[in-house]
Design a protein around this motif. Structure first.
Motif, PDB file in Angstrom:
ATOM      1  N   ALA A 162       0.841  -1.200   0.000  1.00  0.00           N
ATOM      2  CA  ALA A 162       0.000   0.000   0.000  1.00  0.00           C
ATOM      3  C   ALA A 162       0.873   1.246   0.000  1.00  0.00           C
ATOM      4  N   LEU A 163       0.254   2.371  -0.339  1.00  0.00           N
ATOM      5  CA  LEU A 163       0.902   3.683  -0.302  1.00  0.00           C
ATOM      6  C   LEU A 163      -0.064   4.663   0.335  1.00  0.00           C
ATOM      7  N   VAL A 164       0.411   5.434   1.310  1.00  0.00           N
ATOM      8  CA  VAL A 164      -0.419   6.471   1.926  1.00  0.00           C
ATOM      9  C   VAL A 164      -0.303   7.719   1.066  1.00  0.00           C
ATOM     10  N   LEU A 165      -1.435   8.193   0.567  1.00  0.00           N
ATOM     11  CA  LEU A 165      -1.444   9.379  -0.291  1.00  0.00           C
ATOM     12  C   LEU A 165      -2.258  10.471   0.383  1.00  0.00           C
ATOM     13  N   CYS A 166      -1.597  11.542   0.767  1.00  0.00           N
ATOM     14  CA  CYS A 166      -2.250  12.698   1.366  1.00  0.00           C
ATOM     15  C   CYS A 166      -2.059  13.859   0.400  1.00  0.00           C
ATOM     16  N   ASN A 167      -3.151  14.366  -0.145  1.00  0.00           N
ATOM     17  CA  ASN A 167      -3.081  15.404  -1.168  1.00  0.00           C
ATOM     18  C   ASN A 167      -4.150  16.466  -0.906  1.00  0.00           C
ATOM     19  N   PRO A 168      -3.749  17.688  -0.528  1.00  0.00           N
ATOM     20  CA  PRO A 168      -2.414  18.245  -0.379  1.00  0.00           C
ATOM     21  C   PRO A 168      -1.652  17.539   0.738  1.00  0.00           C
ATOM     22  N   SER A 169      -0.345  17.435   0.541  1.00  0.00           N
ATOM     23  CA  SER A 169       0.507  16.726   1.482  1.00  0.00           C
ATOM     24  C   SER A 169       0.596  17.478   2.806  1.00  0.00           C
ATOM     25  N   ALA A 193      -0.985  -2.659  -5.785  1.00  0.00           N
ATOM     26  CA  ALA A 193      -0.955  -2.059  -4.455  1.00  0.00           C
ATOM     27  C   ALA A 193      -2.246  -1.293  -4.188  1.00  0.00           C
ATOM     28  N   ILE A 194      -2.464  -0.987  -2.926  1.00  0.00           N
ATOM     29  CA  ILE A 194      -3.671  -0.285  -2.467  1.00  0.00           C
ATOM     30  C   ILE A 194      -3.279   1.116  -2.050  1.00  0.00           C
ATOM     31  N   LEU A 195      -4.148   2.097  -2.332  1.00  0.00           N
ATOM     32  CA  LEU A 195      -3.879   3.493  -1.976  1.00  0.00           C
ATOM     33  C   LEU A 195      -4.909   3.995  -0.973  1.00  0.00           C
TER      34      LEU A 195
END
Length: 200
Positions: A162-169, A193-195
């Motif tokens: 998995a990848l943690v995606l925070c947008n805006p970071s 992978a999972i986001l």
């Protein structure tokens, strides 16, 4: 006395809390923590007074009020162009910290690997560790906080689930471009992978 869990042994107090203590000590302006300097809108406090007299007062449904979930689906459908099912695809939580931990525990098993862009809001790495996963940190390079697609792919090659995606970071404020988001999406698809996505 028996020993406590060792999964939190490497954690210190929150950096946000630590900076608040430093600011309080020196009487400086605290930019590390959100302290609203205004009251809530009067319409909300007036409605709260009315609701307090109405009842019934009981625990809410654990996945969130049906009216709230339906309203959220309408809003997100308008902005994202995706139709969401409020009964099977939306869970309301008590803030983003609970939401991220819930997402992490839902997605990973002990021993899995999770990509976290760095710098990051301090809970993202901790959430992975508490879930028994291993964070793989991918740097966001100043001054524009871009990432190197090859470094990101290398993290996926290491077996990231998995990848943690925070947008805006958070904490940089970096807004990922469409091109960057497509690179992330393509790599996530390539490596299955999972986001878990969050909003600051």
């Amino acid at each position: 006395m028996r020993e406590l869990s060792d999964r939190t042994a490497s954690f210190t107090d929150s950096l946000i809390r630590r900076m608040t203590r430093v600011c309080n000590k020196y009487g400086s302006v605290n930019l590390s923590q959100g302290f609203p300097d205004f009251d809530p809108p009067k319409a909300i406090t007036d409605r709260l007074k009315e609701v307090a007299e109405e009842g019934p007062h009981q625990y809410a449904v654990t996945w969130g009020s049906e009216r709230f979930r339906k309203a959220l689906c309408r809003k997100q459908s308008r902005f994202m162009g995706i139709d969401w099912d409020p009964d099977s695809e939306v869970v309301a939580t008590c803030g983003s910290t609970e939401a991220m931990m819930c997402a992490m525990l839902t997605v990973v098993n002990p021993g899995d690997k999770v990509i976290v862009f760095s710098p990051f809001y301090e809970n993202y790495g901790a959430d992975a560790i508490l879930a028994g996963a291993e964070p793989i940190y991918v740097p966001l390079v100043p001054p524009d906080f871009h990432f190197d697609p090859e470094v990101l792919e290398d993290a996926f090659r290491k077996g990231a689930k998995a990848l943690v995606l925070c947008n805006p970071s958070n904490p940089t404020g970096k807004v990922f471009s469409r091109e960057e988001l497509l690179v992330i999406a393509d790599l996530a698809g390539k490596y299955d992978a999972i986001l878990p996505r969050c909003r600051a």
